[in-house]
Design a protein around this motif. Structure first.
Motif, PDB file in Angstrom:
ATOM      1  N   ASP A 116       0.581  -1.248   0.007  1.00  0.00           N
ATOM      2  CA  ASP A 116       0.003  -0.008   0.026  1.00  0.00           C
ATOM      3  C   ASP A 116       0.896   1.286  -0.023  1.00  0.00           C
ATOM      4  O   ASP A 116       0.372   2.457   0.372  1.00  0.00           O
ATOM      5  N   GLU A 117       2.110   1.254  -0.570  1.00  0.00           N
ATOM      6  CA  GLU A 117       3.064   2.260  -0.592  1.00  0.00           C
ATOM      7  C   GLU A 117       3.072   2.451  -1.924  1.00  0.00           C
ATOM      8  O   GLU A 117       3.454   2.017  -2.820  1.00  0.00           O
ATOM      9  N   ALA A 118       2.533   3.936  -2.309  1.00  0.00           N
ATOM     10  CA  ALA A 118       2.677   4.389  -3.727  1.00  0.00           C
ATOM     11  C   ALA A 118       3.959   4.729  -4.081  1.00  0.00           C
ATOM     12  O   ALA A 118       4.877   5.408  -3.344  1.00  0.00           O
ATOM     13  N   ARG A 119       4.380   4.766  -5.207  1.00  0.00           N
ATOM     14  CA  ARG A 119       5.670   5.227  -5.908  1.00  0.00           C
ATOM     15  C   ARG A 119       5.517   6.479  -6.108  1.00  0.00           C
ATOM     16  O   ARG A 119       4.652   7.040  -7.057  1.00  0.00           O
ATOM     17  N   SER A 120       6.417   7.344  -5.752  1.00  0.00           N
ATOM     18  CA  SER A 120       6.438   8.762  -6.225  1.00  0.00           C
ATOM     19  C   SER A 120       6.800   9.083  -7.836  1.00  0.00           C
ATOM     20  O   SER A 120       6.651  10.054  -8.164  1.00  0.00           O
ATOM     21  N   ASP A 121       7.640   8.166  -8.313  1.00  0.00           N
ATOM     22  CA  ASP A 121       7.944   8.533  -9.725  1.00  0.00           C
ATOM     23  C   ASP A 121       7.095   7.721 -10.583  1.00  0.00           C
ATOM     24  O   ASP A 121       7.210   7.736 -11.900  1.00  0.00           O
ATOM     25  N   VAL A 122       6.030   7.104 -10.299  1.00  0.00           N
ATOM     26  CA  VAL A 122       4.970   6.389 -11.196  1.00  0.00           C
ATOM     27  C   VAL A 122       3.524   6.957 -10.823  1.00  0.00           C
ATOM     28  O   VAL A 122       3.117   6.904  -9.683  1.00  0.00           O
ATOM     29  N   ARG A 123       2.804   7.486 -12.105  1.00  0.00           N
ATOM     30  CA  ARG A 123       1.626   8.039 -11.491  1.00  0.00           C
ATOM     31  C   ARG A 123       0.491   7.425 -12.702  1.00  0.00           C
ATOM     32  O   ARG A 123       0.887   7.395 -13.957  1.00  0.00           O
ATOM     33  N   SER A 124      -0.648   7.379 -12.311  1.00  0.00           N
ATOM     34  CA  SER A 124      -1.658   7.107 -13.406  1.00  0.00           C
ATOM     35  C   SER A 124      -2.196   8.716 -13.566  1.00  0.00           C
ATOM     36  O   SER A 124      -2.011   9.578 -13.035  1.00  0.00           O
ATOM     37  N   PHE A 125      -3.176   8.773 -14.617  1.00  0.00           N
ATOM     38  CA  PHE A 125      -3.766   9.898 -15.155  1.00  0.00           C
ATOM     39  C   PHE A 125      -5.274   9.892 -15.405  1.00  0.00           C
ATOM     40  O   PHE A 125      -5.721   8.805 -15.932  1.00  0.00           O
ATOM     41  N   GLY A 126      -6.089  10.773 -14.886  1.00  0.00           N
ATOM     42  CA  GLY A 126      -7.393  10.716 -15.265  1.00  0.00           C
ATOM     43  C   GLY A 126      -8.161  11.930 -15.342  1.00  0.00           C
ATOM     44  O   GLY A 126      -7.718  13.115 -14.737  1.00  0.00           O
ATOM     45  N   LEU A 127      -9.212  12.404 -16.298  1.00  0.00           N
ATOM     46  CA  LEU A 127      -9.617  13.485 -16.463  1.00  0.00           C
ATOM     47  C   LEU A 127     -11.069  13.491 -16.321  1.00  0.00           C
ATOM     48  O   LEU A 127     -11.739  12.578 -17.144  1.00  0.00           O
ATOM     49  N   ASP A 128     -11.710  13.964 -15.497  1.00  0.00           N
ATOM     50  CA  ASP A 128     -13.082  13.882 -15.011  1.00  0.00           C
ATOM     51  C   ASP A 128     -13.976  15.329 -15.525  1.00  0.00           C
ATOM     52  O   ASP A 128     -13.235  16.160 -15.341  1.00  0.00           O
ATOM     53  N   TRP A 129     -15.071  15.063 -15.915  1.00  0.00           N
ATOM     54  CA  TRP A 129     -15.919  16.110 -16.533  1.00  0.00           C
ATOM     55  C   TRP A 129     -17.354  15.796 -16.546  1.00  0.00           C
ATOM     56  O   TRP A 129     -17.542  14.696 -16.685  1.00  0.00           O
ATOM     57  N   SER A 130     -18.285  16.772 -16.807  1.00  0.00           N
ATOM     58  CA  SER A 130     -19.612  16.361 -16.730  1.00  0.00           C
ATOM     59  C   SER A 130     -20.517  17.366 -17.614  1.00  0.00           C
ATOM     60  O   SER A 130     -19.837  18.290 -18.000  1.00  0.00           O
ATOM     61  N   VAL A 131     -21.623  17.025 -17.840  1.00  0.00           N
ATOM     62  CA  VAL A 131     -22.582  17.793 -18.646  1.00  0.00           C
ATOM     63  C   VAL A 131     -23.924  17.559 -17.686  1.00  0.00           C
ATOM     64  O   VAL A 131     -24.543  16.588 -17.647  1.00  0.00           O
ATOM     65  N   TYR A 139      -9.180   7.716 -18.688  1.00  0.00           N
ATOM     66  CA  TYR A 139      -7.980   7.389 -17.925  1.00  0.00           C
ATOM     67  C   TYR A 139      -6.776   6.933 -18.866  1.00  0.00           C
ATOM     68  O   TYR A 139      -7.007   6.539 -19.965  1.00  0.00           O
ATOM     69  N   ALA A 140      -5.576   7.073 -18.292  1.00  0.00           N
ATOM     70  CA  ALA A 140      -4.470   6.500 -18.881  1.00  0.00           C
ATOM     71  C   ALA A 140      -3.751   5.860 -17.736  1.00  0.00           C
ATOM     72  O   ALA A 140      -3.627   6.233 -16.693  1.00  0.00           O
ATOM     73  N   PRO A 141      -3.105   4.692 -18.035  1.00  0.00           N
ATOM     74  CA  PRO A 141      -2.602   3.876 -17.024  1.00  0.00           C
ATOM     75  C   PRO A 141      -1.273   4.057 -16.474  1.00  0.00           C
ATOM     76  O   PRO A 141      -0.655   5.414 -16.997  1.00  0.00           O
ATOM     77  N   CYS A 142      -0.695   3.360 -15.643  1.00  0.00           N
ATOM     78  CA  CYS A 142       0.444   4.042 -14.884  1.00  0.00           C
ATOM     79  C   CYS A 142       1.617   4.113 -15.648  1.00  0.00           C
ATOM     80  O   CYS A 142       1.785   3.318 -16.612  1.00  0.00           O
ATOM     81  N   GLY A 143       2.440   5.237 -15.679  1.00  0.00           N
ATOM     82  CA  GLY A 143       3.788   5.458 -16.200  1.00  0.00           C
ATOM     83  C   GLY A 143       4.660   6.009 -15.332  1.00  0.00           C
ATOM     84  O   GLY A 143       4.319   7.012 -14.400  1.00  0.00           O
ATOM     85  N   GLN A 144       5.989   5.682 -15.692  1.00  0.00           N
ATOM     86  CA  GLN A 144       7.106   6.555 -14.742  1.00  0.00           C
ATOM     87  C   GLN A 144       7.215   7.958 -15.419  1.00  0.00           C
ATOM     88  O   GLN A 144       7.580   8.064 -16.633  1.00  0.00           O
ATOM     89  N   VAL A 145       7.141   8.844 -14.432  1.00  0.00           N
ATOM     90  CA  VAL A 145       7.411  10.207 -14.834  1.00  0.00           C
ATOM     91  C   VAL A 145       8.621  10.785 -14.664  1.00  0.00           C
ATOM     92  O   VAL A 145       9.143  10.208 -13.763  1.00  0.00           O
ATOM     93  N   PRO A 146       9.054  11.870 -15.477  1.00  0.00           N
ATOM     94  CA  PRO A 146      10.487  12.420 -15.146  1.00  0.00           C
ATOM     95  C   PRO A 146      10.482  13.031 -13.636  1.00  0.00           C
ATOM     96  O   PRO A 146       9.604  13.483 -12.866  1.00  0.00           O
ATOM     97  N   ASP A 147      11.665  13.023 -13.136  1.00  0.00           N
ATOM     98  CA  ASP A 147      11.911  13.635 -11.838  1.00  0.00           C
ATOM     99  C   ASP A 147      11.468  14.927 -11.467  1.00  0.00           C
ATOM    100  O   ASP A 147      11.127  15.502 -10.662  1.00  0.00           O
ATOM    101  N   GLU A 148      11.382  15.975 -12.742  1.00  0.00           N
ATOM    102  CA  GLU A 148      11.195  17.147 -12.693  1.00  0.00           C
ATOM    103  C   GLU A 148       9.666  17.510 -12.879  1.00  0.00           C
ATOM    104  O   GLU A 148       9.121  18.640 -12.620  1.00  0.00           O
ATOM    105  N   PHE A 149       8.763  16.495 -13.007  1.00  0.00           N
ATOM    106  CA  PHE A 149       7.431  16.654 -13.097  1.00  0.00           C
ATOM    107  C   PHE A 149       6.717  16.933 -11.844  1.00  0.00           C
ATOM    108  O   PHE A 149       7.009  16.480 -10.741  1.00  0.00           O
ATOM    109  N   GLU A 150       5.947  18.059 -11.738  1.00  0.00           N
ATOM    110  CA  GLU A 150       5.309  18.684 -10.654  1.00  0.00           C
ATOM    111  C   GLU A 150       3.771  19.004 -11.058  1.00  0.00           C
ATOM    112  O   GLU A 150       3.510  19.526 -11.903  1.00  0.00           O
ATOM    113  N   GLU A 151       2.947  18.295 -10.465  1.00  0.00           N
ATOM    114  CA  GLU A 151       1.515  18.428 -10.721  1.00  0.00           C
ATOM    115  C   GLU A 151       0.788  19.734 -10.267  1.00  0.00           C
ATOM    116  O   GLU A 151       0.030  19.990 -10.893  1.00  0.00           O
TER     117      GLU A 151
END
Length: 211
Positions: free
Chosen positions: A98-113, A182-194
């Motif tokens: 249950d420990e998430a990796r800091s260098d790997v993230r999934s992506f999601g975009l939620d919106w509505s009508v 959604y997009a699945p998990c991928g390893q992000v660059p060290d400099e990525f800041e959300e």
């Protein structure tokens, strides 16, 4: 003289055998190290460019919104690409439960009508469903349900190339179309800041009048 030649030949043969044996042992050691690393770490996550992923999810959202072909009065709310947790693989996951990796993230975009009547929502979902099927996406979840006091419509499709997912839902209690891409998990660059990630924001494009 003959015995000397025989002795040299035997010595040369032994040297070759020793060399071959050493090479085989080194090769086996390399294979063992690689196999052990794979077992410990599991399959590696692919490297991704967060901006490119965000652009892809926003483009997919544009396609879904256009595919709905809703009357102009039904406008989509804005959305934002967020990242989600991804976890260790292989045996290493046992040491990091249950420990998430800091260098790997999934992506999601939620919106509505909002404020979409059931009949309109059904037609919109039908059009997008046909669009996804024609593109070769695979249905992974059927979300139509009904009870004495509720009705829900929805589905989830997955792209067999890359595993992106599109989830569409509607229910009679909110009369809102909810969309998640959604997009699945991928390893992000060290400099990525959300935080303050400018590429994350999505706004529906204006459509020609009369739709």
């Amino acid at each position: 003289m003959f015995k000397s030649l025989v002795s040299r030949a035997r010595a040369s043969t032994r040297s070759v055998l020793y060399a071959v044996t050493a090479l085989v042992m080194v090769a086996l050691l390399v294979v063992a190290v690689v196999a052990g690393n794979v077992m410990w770490n599991g399959a590696p996550y692919p490297s991704v460019d967060p901006d490119a992923v965000a652009q892809r999810l926003k483009a997919r959202s544009d396609e879904v919104y256009d595919g709905f072909a809703l009357p102009e009065k039904y406008a989509a709310d804005s959305g934002r690409v967020d990242t989600g947790a991804c976890y260790y693989r292989g045996l290493r996951s046992i040491a990091h439960i249950d420990e998430a990796r800091s260098d790997v993230r999934s992506f999601g975009l939620d919106w509505s009508v909002p404020d979409v009547p059931e009949a309109t929502a059904r037609d919109a979902q039908r059009r997008v469903r046909q669009q996804l099927v024609q593109k070769g996406w695979r249905l992974t979840h059927e979300g139509d349900r009904a009870g004495a006091t509720f009705r829900e419509l929805g589905f989830r499709f997955e792209n067999p190339e890359g595993a992106d997912q599109i989830d569409v839902r509607w229910n009679n209690s909110t009369t809102t179309l909810f969309i998640s891409v959604y997009a699945p998990c991928g390893q992000v660059p060290d400099e990525f800041e959300e935080y303050n990630w400018s590429e994350a924001d999505w706004h529906s494009k204006e459509r020609p009048a009369g739709l």
